[in-house]
Design a protein around this motif. Sequence first.
Motif, PDB file in Angstrom:
ATOM      1  N   ALA A  27      -5.200 -12.976  10.062  1.00  0.00           N
ATOM      2  CA  ALA A  27      -4.128 -12.041  10.398  1.00  0.00           C
ATOM      3  C   ALA A  27      -3.222 -12.596  11.491  1.00  0.00           C
ATOM      4  CB  ALA A  27      -4.725 -10.707  10.833  1.00  0.00           C
ATOM      5  N   GLU A  28      -3.785 -13.408  12.375  1.00  0.00           N
ATOM      6  CA  GLU A  28      -3.012 -14.001  13.472  1.00  0.00           C
ATOM      7  C   GLU A  28      -1.982 -15.019  12.973  1.00  0.00           C
ATOM      8  OE1 GLU A  28      -4.069 -17.032  17.123  1.00  0.00           O
ATOM      9  OE2 GLU A  28      -5.523 -15.478  16.608  1.00  0.00           O
ATOM     10  N   HIS A  29      -2.314 -15.734  11.892  1.00  0.00           N
ATOM     11  CA  HIS A  29      -1.471 -16.837  11.434  1.00  0.00           C
ATOM     12  C   HIS A  29      -0.715 -16.569  10.135  1.00  0.00           C
ATOM     13  CE1 HIS A  29      -2.965 -19.426  14.550  1.00  0.00           C
ATOM     14  NE2 HIS A  29      -4.206 -19.148  14.197  1.00  0.00           N
ATOM     15  N   VAL A  30      -1.049 -15.503   9.446  1.00  0.00           N
ATOM     16  CA  VAL A  30      -0.462 -15.273   8.123  1.00  0.00           C
ATOM     17  C   VAL A  30       0.616 -14.205   8.175  1.00  0.00           C
ATOM     18  CG1 VAL A  30      -0.944 -14.399   5.812  1.00  0.00           C
ATOM     19  CG2 VAL A  30      -2.479 -16.047   6.841  1.00  0.00           C
ATOM     20  N   VAL A  31       1.708 -14.511   7.540  1.00  0.00           N
ATOM     21  CA  VAL A  31       2.788 -13.572   7.289  1.00  0.00           C
ATOM     22  C   VAL A  31       2.902 -13.494   5.772  1.00  0.00           C
ATOM     23  CG1 VAL A  31       5.262 -13.165   7.549  1.00  0.00           C
ATOM     24  CG2 VAL A  31       3.969 -14.212   9.411  1.00  0.00           C
ATOM     25  N   GLU A  32       3.166 -12.343   5.254  1.00  0.00           N
ATOM     26  CA  GLU A  32       3.222 -12.211   3.797  1.00  0.00           C
ATOM     27  C   GLU A  32       4.295 -13.139   3.222  1.00  0.00           C
ATOM     28  OE1 GLU A  32       4.152  -8.923   0.404  1.00  0.00           O
ATOM     29  OE2 GLU A  32       3.051  -8.271   2.188  1.00  0.00           O
ATOM     30  N   ARG A  33       3.866 -13.962   2.280  1.00  0.00           N
ATOM     31  CA  ARG A  33       4.747 -14.919   1.618  1.00  0.00           C
ATOM     32  C   ARG A  33       4.319 -15.089   0.170  1.00  0.00           C
ATOM     33  NH1 ARG A  33       7.605 -14.254   5.324  1.00  0.00           N
ATOM     34  NH2 ARG A  33       8.229 -15.723   6.904  1.00  0.00           N
ATOM     35  N   THR A  48       1.248 -17.061  -6.362  1.00  0.00           N
ATOM     36  CA  THR A  48       0.382 -16.100  -5.698  1.00  0.00           C
ATOM     37  C   THR A  48       1.127 -15.504  -4.514  1.00  0.00           C
ATOM     38  OG1 THR A  48      -1.831 -15.750  -4.757  1.00  0.00           O
ATOM     39  CG2 THR A  48      -0.699 -17.796  -4.154  1.00  0.00           C
ATOM     40  N   ARG A  49       0.458 -14.629  -3.806  1.00  0.00           N
ATOM     41  CA  ARG A  49       1.013 -14.028  -2.598  1.00  0.00           C
ATOM     42  C   ARG A  49      -0.071 -14.094  -1.532  1.00  0.00           C
ATOM     43  NH1 ARG A  49       1.131  -8.661  -0.391  1.00  0.00           N
ATOM     44  NH2 ARG A  49      -0.392  -8.133  -1.979  1.00  0.00           N
ATOM     45  N   ILE A  50       0.300 -14.569  -0.356  1.00  0.00           N
ATOM     46  CA  ILE A  50      -0.623 -14.599   0.765  1.00  0.00           C
ATOM     47  C   ILE A  50      -0.215 -13.471   1.721  1.00  0.00           C
ATOM     48  CG2 ILE A  50       0.697 -16.294   2.116  1.00  0.00           C
ATOM     49  CD1 ILE A  50      -2.049 -17.455   3.008  1.00  0.00           C
ATOM     50  N   HIS A  51      -1.210 -12.841   2.302  1.00  0.00           N
ATOM     51  CA  HIS A  51      -0.976 -11.729   3.226  1.00  0.00           C
ATOM     52  C   HIS A  51      -2.171 -11.647   4.157  1.00  0.00           C
ATOM     53  CE1 HIS A  51      -3.659  -9.582   0.462  1.00  0.00           C
ATOM     54  NE2 HIS A  51      -2.906 -10.114  -0.494  1.00  0.00           N
ATOM     55  N   ALA A  52      -2.134 -10.737   5.111  1.00  0.00           N
ATOM     56  CA  ALA A  52      -3.200 -10.635   6.111  1.00  0.00           C
ATOM     57  C   ALA A  52      -4.566 -10.391   5.471  1.00  0.00           C
ATOM     58  CB  ALA A  52      -2.887  -9.530   7.115  1.00  0.00           C
ATOM     59  N   GLY A  53      -4.589  -9.819   4.289  1.00  0.00           N
ATOM     60  CA  GLY A  53      -5.851  -9.564   3.588  1.00  0.00           C
ATOM     61  C   GLY A  53      -6.350 -10.745   2.785  1.00  0.00           C
TER      62      GLY A  53
END
Length: 113
Positions: A27-33, A48-53
């Motif tokens: 969660a500290e390093h990820v922003v939804e992209r 794909t999509r990366i997010h805090a989860g």
Amino acid sequence: MANEQECRAALDRIAGRLAEVDAERLAEHVVERTISCRVPDLKLAFRTRIHAGGLDPFEPTDDPKGAQVRLTVASDDLVALADDDLNPARAWASGRLKIEASIFDLLRLRKLL
């Protein structure tokens, strides 16, 4: 040359490793992209999509250029990255892994690798 099934399995292994990252660190390093991975020797692309989860499952796409972070890697190199036989930083430095993203996304990605 690796086949489509081997590339899908490699992407699943990479996603699985990301799922093992501590939730607070992620969660500290990820922003939804949105992320695409193009495999030119097989004429395939996944998105794909990366997010805090974490990372959503990779799905085939016809529009890899529409993603905010775009990776390009040969099939054998993708499998080697997933198997930890190829270091992502070395692959990028040698041109075996191409990454198109904003400088801020590159810095965030580096912290996760």
